[in-house]
Design an enzyme around this catalytic site. Structure first.
Site, PDB file in Angstrom:
ATOM      1  N   GLU A 394     -23.130  16.345 -51.460  1.00  9.56           N
ATOM      2  CA  GLU A 394     -22.162  16.215 -50.375  1.00  9.56           C
ATOM      3  C   GLU A 394     -22.876  15.466 -49.258  1.00  9.56           C
ATOM      4  O   GLU A 394     -23.130  16.005 -48.182  1.00  9.56           O
ATOM      5  CB  GLU A 394     -21.667  17.582 -49.907  1.00  9.56           C
ATOM      6  CG  GLU A 394     -20.285  17.523 -49.259  1.00  9.56           C
ATOM      7  CD  GLU A 394     -20.315  17.104 -47.806  1.00  9.56           C
ATOM      8  OE1 GLU A 394     -20.748  15.969 -47.524  1.00  9.56           O
ATOM      9  OE2 GLU A 394     -19.897  17.908 -46.958  1.00  9.56           O
ATOM     10  N   GLU A 403     -24.008   8.106 -45.515  1.00  7.13           N
ATOM     11  CA  GLU A 403     -25.190   8.965 -45.522  1.00  7.13           C
ATOM     12  C   GLU A 403     -26.097   8.687 -46.715  1.00  7.13           C
ATOM     13  O   GLU A 403     -26.898   9.536 -47.105  1.00  7.13           O
ATOM     14  CB  GLU A 403     -24.775  10.439 -45.511  1.00  7.13           C
ATOM     15  CG  GLU A 403     -24.165  10.876 -44.191  1.00  7.13           C
ATOM     16  CD  GLU A 403     -23.934  12.371 -44.123  1.00  7.13           C
ATOM     17  OE1 GLU A 403     -24.386  13.095 -45.025  1.00  7.13           O
ATOM     18  OE2 GLU A 403     -23.303  12.820 -43.155  1.00  7.13           O
TER      19      GLU A 403
END
Length: 601
Positions: A394, A403
């Site tokens: 995640e 990210e």
């Protein structure tokens, strides 16, 4: 046969020699013969107080005072017995009577002052000590206590005068010298540094002098000297919580966050109720673990989707690899679902330490291993005993890939997973919409503000998308959302174009930005949306402001392109495109698609 006077002298000899039983017996015999003998009543009362019977002492001494109330020591010792019995409010009146009965003595007025001070009556304390000073103007200890009382009464000038007189009379009274320096510093004059330097020269082992001078240097901005002073103070007094706190604050201001955290903890170890240290430590720790971790953990839709997908995928004894441990929630879900072992990696040292503690707190330390490494630093045979059956990650932001998801997953698929391993999440569908948002467009890019040219600041503005809530952002949609791309997240995109779409303009206006979001497909059945009407709340939406605005009218078509550049997705308006391809079935492979969103987002 001995007289009463002779018997009393013998009893007092026993008393002063510590033969209390013999003294008590003789006092009793005297009182049997002369029940109202005041000195005997007084001495027996003192003995009773010494033996731990203050109430009996009070009764005996009051009996003596009733017989002869002119003896000052009777009243003084009655005050001592009252204090031992915890009857503090009665003490000052008794001591005042003793002081008035005796010849003028400074010590009796000082005792009265201390009694008032113990009861919190600062004004009466000051009056008593001022009377004592009239009788003994060179008593440095009385001056010192008077100074403390003046401070409590909010009269720092009088306090400084009294401390200075005490220090001049008795230079060995270091507490008054320290206090005088503190008050000089409070008034902003230069005497404080001079007094403290002299004090350190006279008493180099006095930790408080080093501490106070370091605090003065800190106020003057002489940070290196201040730090040296606080370190010296701690060498002399390691339990100085204020010095640990001051050093921690110096570290924080110099951006030495690790040492700052350690020193705040030392301060709290010495003084657990140190509120300032507690708050500053929490502030620094919050900087080590960004606040979005907490909103992410509070996103019940996100948590539930991952839980369902992980529990569907895990088989008894399988090996799970997670990228991005965070607090350890997804790793714990995998372990609870029956995974034989879970390996999870976290780049942040504070988060990795927290996750290890969380795993241990929940009883899974034997099956969950937290690696403080990047995922591309993990090695099969060293960190993992063999390749993993399932990958969970995640590491997604509001713009999906910001990210580092793509390179991390590509490496894991190639080096750390078994062929055909399950990847969670499996895919994503991206949607975009052109919007008019004049309130934020004024600083995207930055030009003029309040009539002043601030364009020089533009070079420092992050040109990437911002994570904003379209629910809260004042804006107007100029078209219906369109699907711009679909990704197989087990085979994430390489840098370059990843999707195109064409917006059918439905309202007149100026396009300031393109907002986009995604439907996250945990597997082929479980999907959550990060759109403004979606279930997930912590991701928000990505808003990409355009370099140049575009004026549009209904019926216009506005082509847009999404590219994967420098680790994130970027949307731009392009030249007109050929007609889009038709709709097709959902797939988990990269495919450039266009389309309309009916009610999603």
């Amino acid at each position: 046969m001995a007289t009463v006077e002779e018997a009393l002298l013998l009893a007092v000899d026993h008393h002063t020699a510590g033969r209390l039983a013999e003294a008590e017996t003789l006092y009793g015999r005297i009182l049997d013969a002369v029940p109202d003998q005041p000195d005997t009543l007084h001495f027996l009362g003192v003995l009773s107080a010494q033996c731990g019977y203050p109430n009996r002492a009070i009764a005996l001494i009051r009996h003596a005072i009733a017989v002869n109330g002119t003896v000052p020591d009777y009243h003084t010792n009655l005050a001592n017995a009252l204090r031992a019995a915890g009857r503090l409010t009665e003490v000052p009146a008794v001591l005042r009577r003793a002081a008035l009965l005796a010849p003028p003595e400074a010590r009796r007025w000082s005792h009265l002052g201390m009694a008032h001070r113990q009861n919190g009556d600062a004004a009466a304390t000051r009056r008593a000590f001022e009377t004592a000073l009239l009788l003994a103007p060179t008593d440095a200890q009385v001056l010192h206590t008077l100074a403390l009382t003046c401070e409590a009464l909010g009269d720092p000038r009088a306090a400084l005068a009294a401390h200075s007189r005490a220090a001049a009379i008795s230079p060995s009274l270091l507490s008054s010298r320290l206090a005088a320096a503190t008050l000089h510093a409070r008034f902003g004059d230069g005497a404080a540094d001079r007094i403290l330097s002299a004090l350190i020269a006279d008493a180099p082992d006095l930790a408080a002098a080093h501490h106070n001078r370091a605090a003065l240097l800190q106020e003057q901005g002489r940070m290196a000297e201040a730090a040296a002073g606080f370190r010296t103070a701690l060498t002399l007094e390691p339990a100085d919580a204020d010095a640990w706190y001051a050093l921690a604050t110096l570290d924080k201001e110099a951006q030495r966050l690790g040492p700052a955290v350690a020193r705040y903890r030392r301060a709290l170890a010495v003084r657990p109720d140190f509120e300032e240290a507690h708050l500053d430590l929490r502030f620094l720790q919050s900087r080590e673990i960004p606040s979005w971790h907490f909103t992410m953990l509070a996103d019940s839709a996100r948590n539930e989707a991952y839980r369902r997908a992980i529990e569907k995928a895990v088989t008894p004894g399988c090996r799970v690899l997670e990228i991005g441990t965070g607090a350890g929630l997804l790793a714990l879900i995998a372990a609870r679902a029956g995974a034989g072992e879970v390996h999870t990696c976290e780049l942040s040292a504070p988060l990795a330490a927290v996750a290890r503690g969380v795993v241990a707190d929940n009883g899974y330390a034997n099956r969950v291993t937290v690696h403080h490494k990047r995922s591309n630093e993990l090695r099969v045979g060293a960190d993992l005993p063999d390749r993993a059956d399932i990958l969970v990650s995640e590491i997604l932001d509001s713009g999906l890939l910001g990210e580092g998801h793509a390179p991390s997953v590509r490496h894991a698929v190639a080096e750390l997973l078994k062929p055909g391993a399950t990847v969670i999440p499996a895919a994503a569908t991206l949607w975009a919409v052109p919007i008019e948002a004049p309130s934020l467009a004024a600083t995207h890019p930055i030009r003029s503000v309040c009539g002043f040219d601030l364009s020089r600041l533009e070079a420092y503005r992050n040109p990437a998308y911002s994570a904003l809530s379209l629910t809260d952002l004042p804006h107007r949609r100029l078209a219906e959302p369109a699907m711009v791309a679909r990704f197989d997240l087990a085979n994430p995109p390489l840098p370059g174009p990843v999707g195109d779409c064409t917006f059918a303009i439905a309202a007149p206006g100026t396009v300031h930005a393109v907002a986009f979001w995604y439907d996250l497909h945990l597997d082929a059945e479980i999907t959550v949306s990060t759109g403004p009407k979606g279930e997930c709340r912590h991701w928000l939406q990505a808003v990409q402001f355009l370099d140049r605005t575009v004026d549009v009218t209904p019926g216009d078509t506005l082509p847009a392109r999404m590219r994967y550049v420098a680790g994130r997705l970027v949307v731009s308006i392009t030249s007109p495109l050929p007609p889009p391809a038709g709709e097709g079935d959902f797939q988990l492979t990269p495919r450039l698609r266009t389309g309309r969103l009916s009610d999603s987002g």
